[in-house]
Motif scaffolding. Structure first.
Motif, PDB file in Angstrom:
ATOM      1  N   THR A  72      -7.940   4.247  -3.603  1.00  0.00           N
ATOM      2  CA  THR A  72      -8.539   4.254  -2.249  1.00  0.00           C
ATOM      3  C   THR A  72      -9.365   5.770  -2.692  1.00  0.00           C
ATOM      4  N   ASP A  73      -9.781   6.234  -1.888  1.00  0.00           N
ATOM      5  CA  ASP A  73     -10.956   7.854  -1.752  1.00  0.00           C
ATOM      6  C   ASP A  73      -9.612   8.998  -0.983  1.00  0.00           C
ATOM      7  N   LYS A  74      -8.894   8.122  -0.095  1.00  0.00           N
ATOM      8  CA  LYS A  74      -8.008   8.340   0.895  1.00  0.00           C
ATOM      9  C   LYS A  74      -6.707   8.826   0.163  1.00  0.00           C
ATOM     10  N   GLY A  75      -6.503   8.242  -1.367  1.00  0.00           N
ATOM     11  CA  GLY A  75      -5.014   8.052  -2.029  1.00  0.00           C
ATOM     12  C   GLY A  75      -4.292   7.442  -1.818  1.00  0.00           C
TER      13      GLY A  75
ATOM     14  N   LEU B 131     -15.732 -12.592 -10.319  1.00  0.00           N
ATOM     15  CA  LEU B 131     -16.107 -11.183 -10.598  1.00  0.00           C
ATOM     16  C   LEU B 131     -15.824 -10.384  -9.356  1.00  0.00           C
ATOM     17  N   VAL B 132     -15.031  -8.956  -9.535  1.00  0.00           N
ATOM     18  CA  VAL B 132     -14.381  -8.029  -8.522  1.00  0.00           C
ATOM     19  C   VAL B 132     -15.083  -7.060  -8.769  1.00  0.00           C
ATOM     20  N   LEU B 133     -15.581  -6.686  -7.423  1.00  0.00           N
ATOM     21  CA  LEU B 133     -16.346  -4.577  -7.356  1.00  0.00           C
ATOM     22  C   LEU B 133     -15.520  -3.955  -6.284  1.00  0.00           C
ATOM     23  N   THR B 134     -15.458  -2.585  -6.115  1.00  0.00           N
ATOM     24  CA  THR B 134     -15.157  -1.947  -5.323  1.00  0.00           C
ATOM     25  C   THR B 134     -16.476  -1.394  -4.488  1.00  0.00           C
ATOM     26  N   ASN B 135     -16.091  -1.046  -2.740  1.00  0.00           N
ATOM     27  CA  ASN B 135     -17.259  -0.324  -2.596  1.00  0.00           C
ATOM     28  C   ASN B 135     -16.949   0.586  -1.803  1.00  0.00           C
ATOM     29  N   SER B 136     -17.906   1.174  -1.085  1.00  0.00           N
ATOM     30  CA  SER B 136     -17.809   3.140  -0.191  1.00  0.00           C
ATOM     31  C   SER B 136     -17.438   2.788   0.957  1.00  0.00           C
TER      32      SER B 136
ATOM     33  N   GLY C  59      -8.812   0.088   3.849  1.00  0.00           N
ATOM     34  CA  GLY C  59      -8.346   1.375   4.845  1.00  0.00           C
ATOM     35  C   GLY C  59      -9.475   2.379   4.461  1.00  0.00           C
ATOM     36  N   GLY C  60     -10.507   2.899   3.325  1.00  0.00           N
ATOM     37  CA  GLY C  60     -10.530   4.032   2.870  1.00  0.00           C
ATOM     38  C   GLY C  60     -11.785   3.561   2.232  1.00  0.00           C
ATOM     39  N   PRO C  61     -12.744   4.437   1.524  1.00  0.00           N
ATOM     40  CA  PRO C  61     -13.726   4.473   1.078  1.00  0.00           C
ATOM     41  C   PRO C  61     -13.228   4.193  -0.849  1.00  0.00           C
ATOM     42  N   VAL C  62     -13.808   3.397  -1.637  1.00  0.00           N
ATOM     43  CA  VAL C  62     -13.851   3.586  -2.774  1.00  0.00           C
ATOM     44  C   VAL C  62     -14.616   3.918  -3.464  1.00  0.00           C
ATOM     45  N   TYR C  63     -14.087   4.796  -5.056  1.00  0.00           N
ATOM     46  CA  TYR C  63     -15.150   5.025  -5.496  1.00  0.00           C
ATOM     47  C   TYR C  63     -14.575   4.419  -7.211  1.00  0.00           C
ATOM     48  N   ILE C  64     -13.669   4.076  -7.479  1.00  0.00           N
ATOM     49  CA  ILE C  64     -13.318   3.640  -8.805  1.00  0.00           C
ATOM     50  C   ILE C  64     -13.064   2.445  -8.993  1.00  0.00           C
ATOM     51  N   ALA C  65     -13.184   1.708 -10.031  1.00  0.00           N
ATOM     52  CA  ALA C  65     -13.317   0.192 -10.368  1.00  0.00           C
ATOM     53  C   ALA C  65     -11.183  -0.038 -10.520  1.00  0.00           C
ATOM     54  N   PRO C  66     -11.949  -1.718  -9.737  1.00  0.00           N
ATOM     55  CA  PRO C  66     -10.365  -1.741 -10.090  1.00  0.00           C
ATOM     56  C   PRO C  66      -9.714  -2.217 -11.370  1.00  0.00           C
TER      57      PRO C  66
ATOM     58  N   ARG D 138       0.637  -1.527  -0.331  1.00  0.00           N
ATOM     59  CA  ARG D 138       0.252  -0.522  -0.164  1.00  0.00           C
ATOM     60  C   ARG D 138       0.796   0.929  -0.036  1.00  0.00           C
ATOM     61  N   ARG D 139       0.921   1.919  -0.974  1.00  0.00           N
ATOM     62  CA  ARG D 139       1.346   3.185  -0.824  1.00  0.00           C
ATOM     63  C   ARG D 139       0.639   4.334  -1.034  1.00  0.00           C
ATOM     64  N   GLY D 140       1.096   5.747   0.008  1.00  0.00           N
ATOM     65  CA  GLY D 140       0.468   6.629  -0.673  1.00  0.00           C
ATOM     66  C   GLY D 140       0.755   7.615  -1.301  1.00  0.00           C
ATOM     67  N   ILE D 141      -0.538   7.943  -3.226  1.00  0.00           N
ATOM     68  CA  ILE D 141      -0.246   8.450  -3.896  1.00  0.00           C
ATOM     69  C   ILE D 141       0.016  10.304  -3.338  1.00  0.00           C
ATOM     70  N   GLY D 142      -0.651  10.537  -2.765  1.00  0.00           N
ATOM     71  CA  GLY D 142      -0.926  12.513  -3.066  1.00  0.00           C
ATOM     72  C   GLY D 142      -1.753  12.683  -2.035  1.00  0.00           C
ATOM     73  N   ALA D 143      -2.622  13.937  -2.292  1.00  0.00           N
ATOM     74  CA  ALA D 143      -3.739  14.267  -2.116  1.00  0.00           C
ATOM     75  C   ALA D 143      -5.302  13.627  -2.550  1.00  0.00           C
ATOM     76  N   GLY D 144      -5.429  13.174  -1.368  1.00  0.00           N
ATOM     77  CA  GLY D 144      -6.879  12.154  -1.119  1.00  0.00           C
ATOM     78  C   GLY D 144      -8.008  13.552  -1.401  1.00  0.00           C
TER      79      GLY D 144
END
Length: 472
Positions: free
Chosen positions: A463-466, A419-424, A445-452, A103-109
């Motif tokens: 994740t929504d946290k970045g 069949l894989v999905l993410t959720n908020s 570890g945080g909400p997700v609004y983007i498909a993998p 897991r890596r932080g990529i900047g601003a969430g």
């Protein structure tokens, strides 16, 4: 209140109540009686005007029948938001162990003024992501080590967008945009009204082209052009080498739109543009000339939100058919050459791209229902409620004024027979593709609004946290 007004209100109330047969007997002085001749309905079957609002019904002819799903293939590149320019990837080898590798932080969430909205792309051993402040990062796909970071945010505050990034040039955040990879370049669209090309190896900016309005969706690259759709329903094509605009096409203006934004789909010399007006337009990729147009829109008598006609999920081109779903509740399969529907539209409201795989098409509704559709006929195999056991009550005081919370879902993606999905709620969840039964889940570890995304045997989730999470 004077007597005349009281009488008027009482009379108006009586008339209103009298119009409802279930309460006519409760009114005094015979106000609810109907002394007119009784009308008799003609013989025949009564059809509800709300029939189109009803739930999808599985086909009796398909009950118990199996369907074909091809075996998984290696995903050696994921260069576009939907995997490739057609947004059509059927079944990939990815994350067979379903465990988190790093897991890596990529900047601003995400925050009040910015949003993490860009799907992950990957190529040449690197994963490319865009954070909430329009900074692009290249990370090693195997370890997550950062190779470079480049901001595409203009230095001048004058280029910042206004409230929700929709207009004005105040100090609001220019959120949105995305990345795509092609020809050794990383192409970046942004809410700060720019389209930028970055050298894939070094992170150096090659060119930047300013545009008139924000772009919330990621670009799509095909051949010598990169395509973007802005918030005013204009698709623009830019030369990948110079950044010069080749052509543009404007759809019907539509101020009401969702925060999610879509990307065009391209095959050969045809580009499919999705607009917030509910339009799906096929254009010549070389000239921008319109070939055909369909509008995926319907009005609902039970939901004012159906008036938002946005096509927020990417259109998908598969086997000569365009699949697209609108927020207002229309799923359509259209011939790529003529735009003619392959089968009658289905009443599904969605914000995710449909997933054609083998004999079927998977689609997730905004209500969290997973539906499996026969690709040839449009008939339904089954529908599953993904939110079963996940609905909860939040807020309020002393048990009053609670609100019902249902997770929102992103995907699906078919990976290693799941069949894989993410959720908020911050989950990555796997389901059996034949039955819809949940088989595995991971906390991210945080909400997700983007498909993998899938690349070289791994799944990548932002994740929504970045935080970028690699699942092996």
């Amino acid at each position: 209140m004077n007597r005349v007004l009281k009488v008027a209100l009482l009379s108006g109330l009586a008339v209103t109540l009298a119009s409802c047969s279930s309460v006519r007997g409760m009114l005094p002085f015979g106000l609810g009686k109907d002394n007119s001749p009784q009308a008799t309905a003609s013989e025949g079957q009564r059809i509800s005007v709300l029939a189109f609002e009803q739930a999808l019904v599985p086909s009796a002819a398909l009950s118990g029948r199996d369907f074909f799903i091809p075996g998984p293939q290696a995903a050696t590149a994921w260069t576009q938001p939907g995997g490739n320019a057609e947004n059509a990837v059927e079944h990939v080898i990815a994350a067979p162990d379903f465990t988190i590798a790093w897991r890596r932080g990529i900047g601003a969430g995400s925050s009040r003024t910015r949003q993490v909205m860009a799907p992950v792309v990957a190529d040449n051993g690197r994963v490319f992501v865009l954070d909430g402040e329009a900074t692009v990062s290249a990370l090693d796909a195997g370890t997550g080590a950062q190779a470079w970071r480049t901001s595409v945010k203009p230095a001048e505050d004058s280029r910042r967008t206004g409230f929700l990034g929709m207009g004005g040039r105040s100090d609001g955040g220019g959120f949105g945009g995305g990345v795509a990879v092609g020809g050794g370049k990383v192409f970046v669209s942004s809410g700060y009204r720019t389209v930028t090309a970055i050298d894939q190896a070094s992170g150096a900016v090659i060119w930047t082209t300013p545009v008139d309005v924000p772009i919330h969706g990621a670009p799509t690259v095909s051949g010598s052009r990169v395509f973007v759709v802005d918030v005013e329903n204009q698709i623009q094509a830019f030369d990948t080498a110079t950044g010069r605009q080749d052509w543009s096409y404007r759809g019907i203006p539509e101020p009401a739109r969702l925060m999610r934004a879509s990307s065009p789909a391209v095959t050969g010399d045809t580009v499919i543009a999705p607009f917030s007006s509910g339009e799906v337009v096929a254009l010549r990729a070389s000239t921008g000339q319109a070939v055909w147009q369909q509008v995926l829109s319907r009005a609902s008598r039970t939901s004012a939100l159906s008036e938002i006609r946005d096509i927020a999920g990417r259109p998908v081109i598969s086997r000569g058919v365009v699949y697209a779903v609108s927020h207002s509740g229309v799923l359509s399969a259209m011939d790529i050459r003529s735009g003619q529907p392959k089968w009658p539209a289905l009443p599904i409201a969605g914000v995710n791209a449909p997933l054609p795989v083998g004999d079927v098409v998977y689609v997730v509704s905004k209500a969290g229902e997973l539906t499996v559709i026969n690709r040839e006929s449009g008939q339904i195999y089954w529908t599953r409620n993904l939110n079963e056991g996940r609905v909860r009550q939040e807020g309020g005081m002393f048990g009053m004024f609670d609100r019902t919370v249902r997770p929102s879902w992103s995907g699906p993606l078919m990976a290693s027979n799941r069949l894989v999905l993410t959720n908020s709620d911050g989950e990555l969840v796997a389901f059996d593709p034949k039955t819809g039964v949940q088989t595995a889940s991971l906390r991210l570890g945080g909400p997700v609004y983007i498909a993998p995304a899938a690349y070289n045997g791994a799944l990548y989730v932002l994740t929504d946290k970045g935080d970028l999470v690699s699942i092996r």
